[in-house]
Design an enzyme around this catalytic site. Sequence first.
Site, mmCIF file in Angstrom:
data_model
loop_
_atom_site.group_PDB
_atom_site.id
_atom_site.type_symbol
_atom_site.label_atom_id
_atom_site.label_comp_id
_atom_site.label_asym_id
_atom_site.label_seq_id
_atom_site.Cartn_x
_atom_site.Cartn_y
_atom_site.Cartn_z
ATOM 1 N N THR B 109 -7.812 5.499 -2.471
ATOM 2 C CA THR B 109 -8.643 4.951 -1.400
ATOM 3 C C THR B 109 -7.974 3.796 -0.654
ATOM 4 O O THR B 109 -8.171 3.639 0.544
ATOM 5 C CB THR B 109 -9.986 4.467 -1.982
ATOM 6 O OG1 THR B 109 -9.708 3.756 -3.190
ATOM 7 C CG2 THR B 109 -10.907 5.628 -2.259
ATOM 8 N N ASN B 110 -7.230 2.970 -1.362
ATOM 9 C CA ASN B 110 -6.519 1.842 -0.736
ATOM 10 C C ASN B 110 -5.062 1.897 -1.190
ATOM 11 O O ASN B 110 -4.580 0.976 -1.850
ATOM 12 C CB ASN B 110 -7.120 0.503 -1.169
ATOM 13 C CG ASN B 110 -8.622 0.471 -1.054
ATOM 14 O OD1 ASN B 110 -9.163 0.735 0.010
ATOM 15 N ND2 ASN B 110 -9.302 0.173 -2.140
ATOM 16 N N GLY B 190 -10.293 5.366 -10.982
ATOM 17 C CA GLY B 190 -11.513 5.942 -11.516
ATOM 18 C C GLY B 190 -11.811 5.434 -12.918
ATOM 19 O O GLY B 190 -10.946 4.879 -13.593
ATOM 20 N N GLY B 208 -12.670 -0.460 -12.371
ATOM 21 C CA GLY B 208 -13.171 0.854 -12.000
ATOM 22 C C GLY B 208 -14.180 0.773 -10.883
ATOM 23 O O GLY B 208 -14.126 -0.109 -10.026
ATOM 24 N N CYS B 241 -14.286 -0.505 -2.931
ATOM 25 C CA CYS B 241 -15.210 -0.413 -4.070
ATOM 26 C C CYS B 241 -16.256 -1.521 -4.047
ATOM 27 O O CYS B 241 -17.255 -1.446 -4.764
ATOM 28 C CB CYS B 241 -14.449 -0.408 -5.392
ATOM 29 S SG CYS B 241 -13.414 -1.864 -5.615
ATOM 30 N N LEU B 412 -10.528 -6.308 -8.464
ATOM 31 C CA LEU B 412 -11.628 -7.248 -8.649
ATOM 32 C C LEU B 412 -12.106 -7.198 -10.100
ATOM 33 O O LEU B 412 -12.672 -6.192 -10.544
ATOM 34 C CB LEU B 412 -12.774 -6.897 -7.693
ATOM 35 C CG LEU B 412 -12.384 -6.752 -6.215
ATOM 36 C CD1 LEU B 412 -13.604 -6.422 -5.363
ATOM 37 C CD2 LEU B 412 -11.689 -8.000 -5.694
#
Lengths: 104, 472
Positions: B109-110, B190, B208, B241, B412
């Site tokens: 995603t990033n 994930g 996650g 996320c 994070l």
Amino acid sequence: MPPIDYDPATEIHVRRFQGKLTSDRCQAMAGEVEAEINSLIEEDPEARLAFDLAGVDFIVSAFIRLCLQAARRMPKGNFTIVHCQPEVRKIFSVAGLDKLIELS
Amino acid sequence: MDQVALIMEKAVMAAAEFNQFDQAATDRVVEAVFRAAFNARIRLAGMAVEETGMGVKEDKVLKNVLASLLVYRDIRGEKTAGVIGYDERLGITEIAQPLGPIFALTPVTNPTSTVIFKILICLKTRNPIVISPHGRATKCSCETARICYEAALAVGAPEDCVQWISEGSHDLTHRFMSHPNLALILATGGSGLVAAAYSSGTPAIGVGPGNVPVLIDRSADFPFAVSSIISSKTFDNGTVCASEQAVVVEKAVAEEVRAEFERQNCYFASPEETAKIEAAVINPKTGGVNPAIVGRPAAEVAKRAGLEPPAGTKIIIVPLDRVAADEPLSGEVLAPVLAFYAEEDYPAACNRCISLNYRGGLGHTAAIYANDEERIRQFGGLMNAGRVVVNTPSSQGGVGGTFNTLPTSFTLGCGSGGKNITTDNISAKNLINIKKVCRRRPNAMWDEFETGKFLDDSFDADSLPGEYGRNF
């Protein structure tokens, strides 16, 4: 670079290094050191060799590899690294060489 | 020698050499990498969108800016080599030590931004890094790593201080993660991957999924709140996320908030349409999100579901009244799809947020829009989140650096709720061992104690004031 000296008292051949062993310097001397080791082994397969690092205060990974290659070329136990300054001795430990090579 | 052993041997050598770098030499490397990554931000963003099919190029450019410029600005002044602190009164000198080789899993995603971020914080702390990119983002991730590595080498960084795996596999990843010479796993991805990192036996910082609730309190400025949520949830088509997953309001203001969302081009699905959205978004076999809709625009998600919202729809909003495993849209969906809950009163709204928080988002991020300090304080106390962002778009607020002063981070920390050791926005400071050289500083209070008394069984806690005064 000085050639390998022989110390009759200890029966050890000594290769001395000086200063900062940077990538450029290691690249420049790798072939020379390898040739010296080959010649030494050719002359005496049981020869004992020490890298003397008394004058060394910085090493790059290429020099660590050079040490590993030397240790692999020599019969087991016949290659040592001596007179490490503590800063350099620590680097050999971080690289895990203290388990493979005798260091002092 | 196999690939894992070879890469790890090189990483160990690089770690050894890196140990000798002082702060100035380290900072030269970090600056060079920042400059190279920043200069390549647009091309890399384009590559990421093209390869993954996710997100928005312009937003990925901004992510690359966050990961390069803002991260660099955060860490450039930090001391991470040699003596980093000394307190004469306490007699403690702090010395930073690198951890050693770090294995970095990066997400689809990033992809490029996470690679830039992880390389910068690893090199700042003199730790070699091995990048293991997501299989669907390999090309752009490896190119990012290559650009950073070459920039680092050009200013004297250790050979092999950055390595990458261009053809990964499940087995290879597990072998890396359990390699005895690995110092740390920095896992972003994930939940399965993060769980594998934690069970590998190697220390890990794994982050996650989240499930971010956002409470719009009746004291909030609704147009502002709605605009802010839209800008956050549509950023890179919702791939962050920390992006909002569910809006929670009191029933008394639900219609007003709904009207504001509609006015700002969001579409509320009917119950029948919600079922269609669920069918398109959720993979019925796994119960997880269908990867084909991740990071896709609202119009495309709607089309897949057979919906025809008005042109220009920014977010599809699905009104729900339950949070449960069998209500899959109450979980994380990294796309412009937002759940909406209308609750009886403020306590019920908080309870709903707690349920969402405990439905897959523990320790991650929560958000509130309010102008009532007491409610902000209460909400902050109720959420189990590393970050509770206030009147702030949670995507950008969670990542930090733009709407608040949190360190900019693409990893994070989620605390114990997320099985993490920290709730920090992970940065360079999390990647050093701090050695403390402690000078003798006697404890005056201890000196006054007659330690022999501790051997007397009749000398109990109640005896302490009598012996040493009430101020022991």
